[in-house]
Structure formats: C-alpha cells, structure tokens
Write an enzyme that holds these catalytic residues in place. Sequence first.
Site, PDB file in Angstrom:
ATOM      1  N   GLU A   1       6.510   1.783  14.306  1.00 43.42           N
ATOM      2  CA  GLU A   1       7.599   0.786  14.033  1.00 43.42           C
ATOM      3  C   GLU A   1       7.008  -0.027  12.759  1.00 43.42           C
ATOM      4  O   GLU A   1       7.679  -0.492  11.949  1.00 43.42           O
ATOM      5  CB  GLU A   1       8.075   0.030  15.102  1.00 43.42           C
ATOM      6  CG  GLU A   1       8.894  -1.350  14.859  1.00 43.42           C
ATOM      7  CD  GLU A   1       9.806  -1.536  15.842  1.00 43.42           C
ATOM      8  OE1 GLU A   1      10.645  -2.515  15.600  1.00 43.42           O
ATOM      9  OE2 GLU A   1       9.790  -0.818  17.019  1.00 43.42           O
TER      10      GLU A   1
ATOM     11  N   ARG B   1      -4.432   1.377  18.657  1.00 49.64           N
ATOM     12  CA  ARG B   1      -4.507   0.500  17.278  1.00 49.64           C
ATOM     13  C   ARG B   1      -4.858  -0.996  17.725  1.00 49.64           C
ATOM     14  O   ARG B   1      -5.127  -1.744  16.467  1.00 49.64           O
ATOM     15  CB  ARG B   1      -3.339   0.734  16.489  1.00 49.64           C
ATOM     16  CG  ARG B   1      -3.013   2.121  16.225  1.00 49.64           C
ATOM     17  CD  ARG B   1      -1.784   2.029  15.470  1.00 49.64           C
ATOM     18  NE  ARG B   1      -1.687   3.407  14.952  1.00 49.64           N
ATOM     19  CZ  ARG B   1      -1.823   3.821  13.412  1.00 49.64           C
ATOM     20  NH1 ARG B   1      -2.449   2.913  12.931  1.00 49.64           N
ATOM     21  NH2 ARG B   1      -1.682   4.947  13.125  1.00 49.64           N
TER      22      ARG B   1
ATOM     23  N   SER C   1       1.152  -0.992   0.027  1.00 49.43           N
ATOM     24  CA  SER C   1      -0.074   0.088   0.008  1.00 49.43           C
ATOM     25  C   SER C   1       0.952   1.354   0.012  1.00 49.43           C
ATOM     26  O   SER C   1       0.603   2.200  -0.618  1.00 49.43           O
ATOM     27  CB  SER C   1      -0.702  -0.018   1.199  1.00 49.43           C
ATOM     28  OG  SER C   1      -1.656   1.180   1.303  1.00 49.43           O
TER      29      SER C   1
ATOM     30  N   LEU D   1       0.695   7.585   4.546  1.00 44.89           N
ATOM     31  CA  LEU D   1      -0.167   8.585   4.557  1.00 44.89           C
ATOM     32  C   LEU D   1      -0.091   9.167   6.187  1.00 44.89           C
ATOM     33  O   LEU D   1      -0.499  10.425   6.362  1.00 44.89           O
ATOM     34  CB  LEU D   1      -1.569   7.859   4.691  1.00 44.89           C
ATOM     35  CG  LEU D   1      -1.994   7.311   3.151  1.00 44.89           C
ATOM     36  CD1 LEU D   1      -3.287   6.854   3.224  1.00 44.89           C
ATOM     37  CD2 LEU D   1      -1.951   8.157   1.937  1.00 44.89           C
ATOM     38  N   GLN D   2       0.199   8.440   7.036  1.00 38.21           N
ATOM     39  CA  GLN D   2       0.633   8.844   8.327  1.00 38.21           C
ATOM     40  C   GLN D   2       2.055   8.855   8.793  1.00 38.21           C
ATOM     41  O   GLN D   2       2.705   7.918   8.759  1.00 38.21           O
ATOM     42  CB  GLN D   2      -0.191   8.049   9.225  1.00 38.21           C
ATOM     43  CG  GLN D   2      -0.299   8.515  10.713  1.00 38.21           C
ATOM     44  CD  GLN D   2      -0.887   7.735  11.734  1.00 38.21           C
ATOM     45  OE1 GLN D   2      -1.640   6.853  11.518  1.00 38.21           O
ATOM     46  NE2 GLN D   2      -0.851   8.325  12.977  1.00 38.21           N
TER      47      GLN D   2
END
Length: 294
Positions: A69, A106, A42, A49-50
């Site tokens: 990480e 997360r 991806s 993206l982050q």
Amino acid sequence: MLNARPKVQGKVLLLPVDKIVPSAHQARTHFDEQEIARLALSIAQNGLLQPVSVRPGKKKGEYELVAGERRLRACKLAGLAEIPAILAQRDESQAAALGLLENMQRQGLDPFEQARGIREVIALWGCTQEEAARRLGIAQPTLNNKLRLLALTDEQQAYCVDHGLTERHARAVLRLPEAEQRSRALAQFAAKRMNARQADEYVERCLQKKPARRRAVPMVRDVRIFVNTINKAVRLMVDAGVPASATRREGEGYVEYTVHIPTASVARKDAVRGVADPARQNEPATVGAPGCSA
C-alpha cells in the site's frame, strides 16, 4: 487512454492505479506522509523497483491490493497512471496473512498494529494460536506476547505510539493489575525517558509496594462512655432475668450496636425456662450514640 485489459509483461502486469483498491485487511493504520513523499520522488526518478501484489477484486476489472500500500500511495503521488503488479490467486484469509507478513518483515507496523493483524488472521483462519504461529513462521511465545498487548486500552496503546514507547515498555505495564496503574507507569516511562530495563525495574518496585493498612480510628472519650453505657444496660437486663443480647460491628468511622430485647411476656416465659428463644423475639430495638450507627 489506458487499456482496459492489463498488459502482460513477463510475470508482471501493468495495471491502472485507479483500478486497484486497498485491502480490507490492511493492518497498518498510520502512514508516514513524509516517508511516502520520499518514496514517490524515488519512484518518479527510478521507477517502481518492486511490484505490488494484487488479487482479483469483487467488481469486474477491479483488483484488491494484497501487499504494497505504501508503494501504491507513492505511485499515485508520483503521478503514475499504471503500476507493475503481480496477480496472486489468494483467498481472503491468505491475502490478509500475506499483507500482515510483508508489513512485519519490513518492520513497518507498530506493535499494536501487528497484534491486531495477527488477531484478524487467526479469526479468518479459525485456528489456534499455535497453528497461527506455525503458519506465520514466528515462535508461539512471540505471537502470544504480541496478542497480550491488546489488553491495554486504546488510549494506552495510542500513548505508547505517540511517545515512542516500545513493545517492551507496553509488556512491562501488563504486570500491573489496574488500568490506572498502567497509565501512570506509562506516563513515568515517557517523562523520565526510561529504557526497557528501567521500565521493568519501575514496575517491579510498584508490585513490591504493600497496600497501606487502614488505621483504626480511636474512639473519642464521649463515644466510649456511650458504648460502655450500652454494655452496662445489657448486663443489667440479663441480671434482671431479661434475656437481652447485643452485637457490635465496626465500620469506617463508626461503631454499630444492635440490642435484642424480648417482649415482657416472652421474657417471663424464658425466665421460667431459663432459656431465651431468639426465634420468638420481635424486631430488634436499636440503641445509638453519637459517633455510632444503629
């Protein structure tokens, strides 16, 4: 060739991936390689993206990872030379807490990794569990329950993770007092695919079981004869004026008799007084019989 100094891109820095070192306080011990491979694909297609979070490292030009990480590993796997990063001025305890919180939010850590991470930040902060719960933004009972999981052995923790047992399963076996009981219960949870409610019920049944009573082993006929003989011998000595005495103790599979017989001179003096003086007796003589221990 990469520029040795990071380029400022708004509030985000582009840092060489080989200048970012892992955090010394990384709570996660297991990384899903397939998940990282999917993330790398991806990133290769869409970019990161982050950004990750870093802080100045111990060596000049080096940065220590604070959070991200998995993203860093995926970027390396995707072949990126530079990675967007947010530079955070954090001390060691703050960096450890930030990394832990990100992983917990997360839901990337297993319950035992979370517990070890919490224990580490409490040690770094040097604070109480109540204060740690407040600073981490979690309820104190939740924090306490997570720390309790570390009462399980390393083997039991690994068994839970390997067999997909949840935090509820792990907390259920903590009610059992012995490590061997806990291991057997965990094996039953996995073998029978019990859910958390069934695990609680299983543990409750284990706790309600009464320990088996030790049955008294009846003496064989010959042993009873010998015991009666000892008792009769002591009575005969007492009737004859010898202040003898006997004590009996039963153990596992044996009967122990200790017979005290004063010497003749002491016995005569005691007979005159009519009182036996145990303090003047010699070492006890023992009388044994088959099936008995003197």
